[in-house]
Design a protein around this motif. Structure first.
Motif, PDB file in Angstrom:
ATOM      1  N   LYS A  66      43.134  20.730  34.576  1.00 54.19           N
ATOM      2  CA  LYS A  66      41.955  20.977  34.711  1.00 54.19           C
ATOM      3  C   LYS A  66      40.603  20.533  34.616  1.00 54.19           C
ATOM      4  CE  LYS A  66      43.786  19.508  29.942  1.00 54.19           C
ATOM      5  NZ  LYS A  66      43.760  17.681  28.973  1.00 54.19           N
ATOM      6  N   ILE A  69      39.097  23.688  36.457  1.00 49.37           N
ATOM      7  CA  ILE A  69      37.776  24.221  35.230  1.00 49.37           C
ATOM      8  C   ILE A  69      36.836  23.621  34.488  1.00 49.37           C
ATOM      9  CG2 ILE A  69      39.131  26.133  34.702  1.00 49.37           C
ATOM     10  CD1 ILE A  69      40.126  24.401  32.557  1.00 49.37           C
ATOM     11  N   SER A  70      36.873  22.224  34.825  1.00 42.71           N
ATOM     12  CA  SER A  70      35.006  21.384  34.823  1.00 42.71           C
ATOM     13  C   SER A  70      34.062  21.427  34.822  1.00 42.71           C
ATOM     14  CB  SER A  70      35.825  19.299  35.898  1.00 42.71           C
ATOM     15  OG  SER A  70      34.569  19.392  35.482  1.00 42.71           O
ATOM     16  N   PRO A  71      33.348  21.950  33.917  1.00 38.85           N
ATOM     17  CA  PRO A  71      32.147  22.240  33.890  1.00 38.85           C
ATOM     18  C   PRO A  71      31.389  20.904  34.907  1.00 38.85           C
ATOM     19  CG  PRO A  71      32.688  20.783  31.587  1.00 38.85           C
ATOM     20  CD  PRO A  71      33.935  21.042  33.371  1.00 38.85           C
ATOM     21  N   LEU A  72      31.521  20.103  35.313  1.00 35.69           N
ATOM     22  CA  LEU A  72      30.559  19.595  36.100  1.00 35.69           C
ATOM     23  C   LEU A  72      30.946  20.560  37.563  1.00 35.69           C
ATOM     24  CD1 LEU A  72      29.241  17.078  37.021  1.00 35.69           C
ATOM     25  CD2 LEU A  72      31.165  15.526  38.160  1.00 35.69           C
ATOM     26  N   ARG A  73      32.625  20.831  38.008  1.00 40.05           N
ATOM     27  CA  ARG A  73      32.763  21.485  39.606  1.00 40.05           C
ATOM     28  C   ARG A  73      31.373  23.056  38.932  1.00 40.05           C
ATOM     29  NH1 ARG A  73      37.791  21.195  42.228  1.00 40.05           N
ATOM     30  NH2 ARG A  73      38.717  19.252  41.365  1.00 40.05           N
ATOM     31  N   ARG A  74      31.074  23.411  37.813  1.00 44.16           N
ATOM     32  CA  ARG A  74      29.987  24.850  37.420  1.00 44.16           C
ATOM     33  C   ARG A  74      29.081  24.075  37.524  1.00 44.16           C
ATOM     34  NH1 ARG A  74      32.007  27.352  33.591  1.00 44.16           N
ATOM     35  NH2 ARG A  74      32.944  25.478  32.136  1.00 44.16           N
ATOM     36  N   LEU A  75      28.618  22.888  37.231  1.00 41.61           N
ATOM     37  CA  LEU A  75      27.190  23.004  37.365  1.00 41.61           C
ATOM     38  C   LEU A  75      26.680  23.600  38.919  1.00 41.61           C
ATOM     39  CD1 LEU A  75      26.311  19.299  36.648  1.00 41.61           C
ATOM     40  CD2 LEU A  75      26.094  20.856  35.472  1.00 41.61           C
TER      41      LEU A  75
END
Length: 546
Positions: A66, A69-75
């Motif tokens: 998880k 695919i965390s949104p924080l990694r893709r900020l």
């Protein structure tokens, strides 16, 4: 379970020798059943623990994926940087501590550390504290800490790139006799800041003699971005007084705010660009230490036509004369605060020479110098048509001049704070604030009271204002017939309670009124029965006295 002994349970009954075997016989079957239940519970607990281990292993496995695919990694980088910037304190400069941003942000993970270290705006504020060096401290330990902070300061400011800087510095206290035998190997912390002077924008320095020496060489061209300066220097200056007059950095081309604290910093001889100042504060630790008279204050104000905020500490001696300078107009002055230990008549002449059409906030503190009538503030209040906040010391006035000042308060006043300073111990009580003053602000029989839009009243140390007068004032102001209602009323009474009016004020409190009425609580000596014993309870006053 029926038993011939059931009616004895929960009592103090003592069985006979003949009854004990019968009681033991009653416990045989329950004991066997208890053993079977304990064994079953242990078996179930082992099964639960095995399931919990399996669940924990599964959770760890899932959390790892998880996280990928965390949104924080893709900020995007710029969004992360804005989030980091939102962590920076807004009411003060950043502390050099791992417990708050920006240092804390570099302790989360390597990627965040890389982002934090490469974001210059995170490092544009710093609060720097130099360790003290005086007799009794562990000097090697102090020197190690000082060297560490000195190096960290340079690294911190290097990370700020080309951004303007906001710096607050507290120079360390040095015991001259002790440091002469154990000299410091770390330069004054102000020296670590000198290489970055071209980017200073806001500085707040509490200086030591060594700290002052290190900045005396700066000239106006060294601080092209400097906008606000706060200098505090409470050491005896002696020959340094003239050096302050040549503190070239004070002529910075953009300086619009200057705050000085310390006897010799209060001087009209400072090399400031007075005409461009919008904020000016010159204060001392105590008003009696100030070297500024009303006349010198008026001379300073004459040089500052663009002032919006002004705070001055004035000390007029008995020999002070009436300021002879002509009247001046400060068209933009919004806030004026004058602090005195003893208020002389010359201060009122200073106020008479000021035209302040935009004044919104006024404060005057100090005691009257002699027990005769001083002029009231009636003339000044009449010339301040936009006044919204007033903060004065009632002991500055006789009762007559205080009442005249109250009657002259502009209709625009929304906040009123009165300090009724108590007399010195042993001296006769002298107070000008009583029910008559409060009555001027109290609507009666439909008459228009003074300050019709008053929302906040704060009176400190009042002695002669009665509880009945306080209730009349609040009730009249909160009545349906009065358009502007009170929002906050605070009284700190220098006496005990005579009439408890809080229950009667409850309806107003329920409608949102903030009421605080505090009284002096008479001291009641208490004697503990544990007194004198080494094993006395810590909070022995809780115990009943006999």
């Amino acid at each position: 379970m029926n038993s011939p002994f059931a009616h004895h349970l929960g009592t103090n009954y003592c069985p006979t020798d003949e009854e004990i075997p019968d009681i033991r016989a009653l416990l045989v079957e329950p004991s066997l059943r208890l053993q079977r239940l304990n064994a079953k519970i242990a078996e179930l607990q082992m099964a639960l623990e095995k399931l919990a281990e399996e669940r924990e292993s599964l959770v760890v496995y899932m959390d790892g994926y998880k996280a990928l695919i965390s949104p924080l990694r893709r900020l995007p980088l710029d969004i992360i940087q804005e989030i980091f910037l939102a962590c920076i304190p807004t009411h003060r400069n950043c502390v050099m501590s791992a417990s708050e941003a920006p240092v804390l942000l570099g302790r989360i993970c390597s990627s965040w550390r890389a982002i934090a270290y490469s974001t210059p705006r995170l490092w544009t504020q710093i609060h720097l504290v130099e360790p003290n060096r005086f007799y009794g401290v562990d000097m090697p330990s102090v020197e190690a800490k000082a060297a560490q902070r000195f190096a960290a300061t340079k690294m911190w400011l290097d990370r700020s790139g080309d951004c303007p800087l906001s710096i607050s510095l507290i120079c360390g206290i040095e015991d001259a006799e002790y440091t002469s035998t154990t000299p410091s190997h770390t330069p004054p912390f102000s020296q670590a800041l000198i290489p970055f002077a071209a980017r200073w924008q806001h500085v707040d320095f509490l200086l030591s003699p060594a700290g002052l020496d290190s900045i005396l060489g700066l000239v106006e061209s060294d601080v092209p971005l400097l906008q606000s300066v706060k200098l505090q220097y409470d050491y005896p200056l002696e020959p340094r007084t003239t050096q302050l007059g040549s503190l070239g950095m004070l002529r910075g081309p953009r300086i619009s705010s200057f705050c000085g604290s310390g006897n010799d910093i209060i001087s009209e001889n400072l090399p400031l660009r007075w005409a461009q100042l919008t904020v000016l504060a010159m204060t001392t630790a105590g008003p009696w230490q100030s070297l500024m008279t009303s006349e010198s204050a008026l001379e300073i104000l004459r040089r500052c036509p663009e002032l919006r905020t002004c705070r001055l500490t004035v000390n007029d001696g008995m020999e002070s004369g009436v300021p002879s300078l002509p009247a001046i107009e400060l068209k933009s002055l919004n806030t004026l605060e004058l602090h005195c230990e003893v208020v002389h008549y010359t201060l009122f002449h200073l106020l008479d020479r000021l035209s302040l059409p935009e004044l919104r906030n006024f404060a005057l503190s100090g005691r009257a110098s002699v027990p005769h009538d001083f002029p009231s503030l009636a003339k000044s209040f009449t010339g301040w048509p936009r006044l919204e906040s007033v903060d004065i010391t009632s002991n500055t006035f006789s009762k007559a001049s205080l009442l005249e000042s109250f009657r002259s308060l502009p209709d625009t006043v929304q906040e009123l704070k009165i300090h009724d300073i108590p007399s010195d111990p042993g001296a006769p009580l002298i107070t000008s604030l009583d029910d008559d003053a409060l009555a001027i602000l109290t609507p009666t029989d439909g008459l228009h009271p003074q300050c019709p839009v008053l929302e906040v009243l704060d009176i400190v140390h009042c002695t002669d204002v009665t509880d009945e007068a306080i209730f009349r004032f609040i009730a009249a102001r909160m009545s349906d017939e009065f358009e502007t209602k009170l929002k906050r009323v605070h009284f700190r009474c220098n006496r005990g309670v005579v009439l408890d009016i809080l229950p009667s004020l409850q309806p107003f409190i329920e409608n949102g009124l903030d009421v605080s009425i505090n009284y002096i609580v008479p001291f009641k000596p208490r004697s503990s029965p544990w007194q004198g014993l080494l094993d006395a309870p810590i909070d022995d006053l809780r115990f009943t006295e006999y």
